[in-house]
Design a protein around this motif. Structure first.
Motif, PDB file in Angstrom:
ATOM      1  N   VAL A 206       0.837  -1.198   0.000  1.00  0.00           N
ATOM      2  CA  VAL A 206       0.000   0.000   0.000  1.00  0.00           C
ATOM      3  C   VAL A 206       0.876   1.253   0.000  1.00  0.00           C
ATOM      4  N   ASN A 207       1.908   1.267   0.843  1.00  0.00           N
ATOM      5  CA  ASN A 207       2.766   2.452   0.926  1.00  0.00           C
ATOM      6  C   ASN A 207       3.522   2.700  -0.378  1.00  0.00           C
ATOM      7  N   ARG A 208       4.057   1.653  -0.978  1.00  0.00           N
ATOM      8  CA  ARG A 208       4.771   1.813  -2.254  1.00  0.00           C
ATOM      9  C   ARG A 208       3.820   2.335  -3.330  1.00  0.00           C
ATOM     10  N   ARG A 209       2.662   1.728  -3.442  1.00  0.00           N
ATOM     11  CA  ARG A 209       1.718   2.141  -4.480  1.00  0.00           C
ATOM     12  C   ARG A 209       1.222   3.569  -4.258  1.00  0.00           C
ATOM     13  N   ALA A 210       1.006   3.942  -3.000  1.00  0.00           N
ATOM     14  CA  ALA A 210       0.576   5.316  -2.710  1.00  0.00           C
ATOM     15  C   ALA A 210       1.673   6.305  -3.102  1.00  0.00           C
ATOM     16  N   VAL A 211       2.932   6.002  -2.749  1.00  0.00           N
ATOM     17  CA  VAL A 211       4.047   6.892  -3.096  1.00  0.00           C
ATOM     18  C   VAL A 211       4.223   6.962  -4.606  1.00  0.00           C
ATOM     19  N   GLU A 212       4.087   5.846  -5.287  1.00  0.00           N
ATOM     20  CA  GLU A 212       4.197   5.868  -6.751  1.00  0.00           C
ATOM     21  C   GLU A 212       3.121   6.765  -7.356  1.00  0.00           C
ATOM     22  N   HIS A 213       1.920   6.705  -6.794  1.00  0.00           N
ATOM     23  CA  HIS A 213       0.832   7.567  -7.281  1.00  0.00           C
ATOM     24  C   HIS A 213       1.183   9.041  -7.044  1.00  0.00           C
TER      25      HIS A 213
ATOM     26  N   PRO B  42       5.021   1.408   6.776  1.00  0.00           N
ATOM     27  CA  PRO B  42       3.982   0.830   7.614  1.00  0.00           C
ATOM     28  C   PRO B  42       4.558   0.618   9.018  1.00  0.00           C
ATOM     29  N   GLU B  43       3.786  -0.014   9.856  1.00  0.00           N
ATOM     30  CA  GLU B  43       4.228  -0.379  11.201  1.00  0.00           C
ATOM     31  C   GLU B  43       4.300  -1.896  11.265  1.00  0.00           C
ATOM     32  N   PHE B  44       5.422  -2.398  11.756  1.00  0.00           N
ATOM     33  CA  PHE B  44       5.576  -3.841  11.957  1.00  0.00           C
ATOM     34  C   PHE B  44       5.721  -4.097  13.448  1.00  0.00           C
TER      35      PHE B  44
ATOM     36  N   LYS C   8      19.698  17.104   7.100  1.00  0.00           N
ATOM     37  CA  LYS C   8      18.786  16.897   5.969  1.00  0.00           C
ATOM     38  C   LYS C   8      17.334  17.005   6.444  1.00  0.00           C
ATOM     39  N   PRO C   9      16.534  17.888   5.835  1.00  0.00           N
ATOM     40  CA  PRO C   9      15.111  17.939   6.186  1.00  0.00           C
ATOM     41  C   PRO C   9      14.449  16.587   5.885  1.00  0.00           C
ATOM     42  N   LEU C  10      13.682  16.083   6.843  1.00  0.00           N
ATOM     43  CA  LEU C  10      13.096  14.749   6.737  1.00  0.00           C
ATOM     44  C   LEU C  10      11.700  14.763   7.327  1.00  0.00           C
ATOM     45  N   ALA C  11      10.798  14.091   6.648  1.00  0.00           N
ATOM     46  CA  ALA C  11       9.432  13.926   7.146  1.00  0.00           C
ATOM     47  C   ALA C  11       9.069  12.453   7.067  1.00  0.00           C
ATOM     48  N   VAL C  12       8.067  12.079   7.841  1.00  0.00           N
ATOM     49  CA  VAL C  12       7.631  10.686   7.924  1.00  0.00           C
ATOM     50  C   VAL C  12       6.142  10.613   7.620  1.00  0.00           C
ATOM     51  N   ALA C  13       5.780   9.623   6.827  1.00  0.00           N
ATOM     52  CA  ALA C  13       4.386   9.418   6.466  1.00  0.00           C
ATOM     53  C   ALA C  13       4.155   7.933   6.258  1.00  0.00           C
ATOM     54  N   GLY C  14       2.909   7.551   6.163  1.00  0.00           N
ATOM     55  CA  GLY C  14       2.636   6.176   5.807  1.00  0.00           C
ATOM     56  C   GLY C  14       1.287   5.693   6.266  1.00  0.00           C
ATOM     57  N   ALA C  15       1.042   4.471   5.860  1.00  0.00           N
ATOM     58  CA  ALA C  15      -0.220   3.820   6.170  1.00  0.00           C
ATOM     59  C   ALA C  15       0.068   2.456   6.762  1.00  0.00           C
ATOM     60  N   SER C  16      -0.806   2.074   7.672  1.00  0.00           N
ATOM     61  CA  SER C  16      -0.705   0.752   8.262  1.00  0.00           C
ATOM     62  C   SER C  16      -2.104   0.335   8.670  1.00  0.00           C
ATOM     63  N   PHE C  17      -2.372  -0.951   8.604  1.00  0.00           N
ATOM     64  CA  PHE C  17      -3.718  -1.426   8.881  1.00  0.00           C
ATOM     65  C   PHE C  17      -4.006  -1.593  10.364  1.00  0.00           C
TER      66      PHE C  17
ATOM     67  N   GLU D  74     -11.867   0.116  -1.537  1.00  0.00           N
ATOM     68  CA  GLU D  74     -11.662  -1.019  -2.431  1.00  0.00           C
ATOM     69  C   GLU D  74     -10.183  -1.185  -2.784  1.00  0.00           C
ATOM     70  N   ASP D  75      -9.495  -0.065  -2.982  1.00  0.00           N
ATOM     71  CA  ASP D  75      -8.055  -0.082  -3.238  1.00  0.00           C
ATOM     72  C   ASP D  75      -7.401   0.820  -2.203  1.00  0.00           C
ATOM     73  N   PRO D  76      -6.968   0.239  -1.069  1.00  0.00           N
ATOM     74  CA  PRO D  76      -6.439   1.050   0.029  1.00  0.00           C
ATOM     75  C   PRO D  76      -5.275   1.959  -0.367  1.00  0.00           C
ATOM     76  N   ALA D  77      -4.471   1.567  -1.356  1.00  0.00           N
ATOM     77  CA  ALA D  77      -3.329   2.385  -1.768  1.00  0.00           C
ATOM     78  C   ALA D  77      -3.785   3.709  -2.375  1.00  0.00           C
ATOM     79  N   LEU D  78      -5.001   3.740  -2.893  1.00  0.00           N
ATOM     80  CA  LEU D  78      -5.530   4.960  -3.508  1.00  0.00           C
ATOM     81  C   LEU D  78      -6.599   5.616  -2.644  1.00  0.00           C
ATOM     82  N   ASP D  79      -6.643   5.248  -1.365  1.00  0.00           N
ATOM     83  CA  ASP D  79      -7.561   5.874  -0.416  1.00  0.00           C
ATOM     84  C   ASP D  79      -7.338   7.382  -0.486  1.00  0.00           C
ATOM     85  N   PRO D  80      -8.380   8.154  -0.789  1.00  0.00           N
ATOM     86  CA  PRO D  80      -8.208   9.609  -0.922  1.00  0.00           C
ATOM     87  C   PRO D  80      -7.577  10.260   0.313  1.00  0.00           C
ATOM     88  N   ALA D  81      -7.883   9.760   1.490  1.00  0.00           N
ATOM     89  CA  ALA D  81      -7.283  10.330   2.708  1.00  0.00           C
ATOM     90  C   ALA D  81      -5.777  10.092   2.719  1.00  0.00           C
TER      91      ALA D  81
END
Length: 183
Positions: free
Chosen positions: A19-26, A80-82, A109-118, A154-161
């Protein structure tokens, strides 16, 4: 003359269809004007940090990652979170990027953190751990960028949020004024 802000993305999930890879690619494919996102390759190929390997000629995968981070204007960790924390691949990358002590590629280096996890909190614990570790490693962590989304649909990687939050994190990171932050 237009300036492009180059943001290197460190992905915490190695799975090609994550999900995270696909969201970043988008987001990369629809990046805000003046922003170029590049996903770092080979995080899964880094050896575990070992001071015995960290010589004047470190492993090629380490040298390539250090060079990519040094060349980037900003770094975005998307993970994600493991098991309640950041994936080992992210922790290991930060270990390599924090060395040599006081002069690692993440230093300043300026750095930010983002992501999705279920999980229930969308990765909050992992993201907090990444921010803390990257800060100790010398990165200039944008503490106000907090993107921890539990994706749905339906496609969590493209969740608008998720897409909206990652895009906003990219905009904030790109617009970050290092001089104003240092003042």
């Amino acid at each position: 003359m237009s300036m492009t802000t180059n943001i290197l993305v460190l992905l915490g999930s190695l799975r090609a269809g994550s999900v995270n890879r696909r969201a970043v690619e988008h987001v990369r494919d629809h990046a805000p004007e003046g922003v170029q996102l590049t996903i770092a390759d080979g995080l899964g190929d880094l050896p575990f940090y070992d001071a015995d390997l960290d010589t004047d000629t470190p492993p090629a995968t380490v040298a390539a990652l250090r060079e990519a981070v040094a060349a980037a204007d900003r770094v975005l960790v998307v993970t994600p979170e493991f098991n309640g924390t950041m994936p080992a691949v992210v922790n290991n990358a930060i270990d390599w990027l924090s060395r040599p002590f006081g002069a690692g590629a993440l230093r300043g280096k300026p750095l930010a953190v983002a992501g999705a996890s279920f999980g229930r909190y969308g990765g909050v614990w992992a993201h907090d751990d990444v921010r803390r570790s990257a800060s100790v490693a010398g990165a200039q962590v944008l503490e106000d960028v907090k993107v921890s989304v539990r994706p749905e649909g339906e496609d969590p990687a493209l969740d608008p949020a998720l897409i909206g939050a990652v895009t906003e994190a990219v905009r904030t990171l790109a617009a970050f004024d290092e001089a104003a932050a240092a003042a």
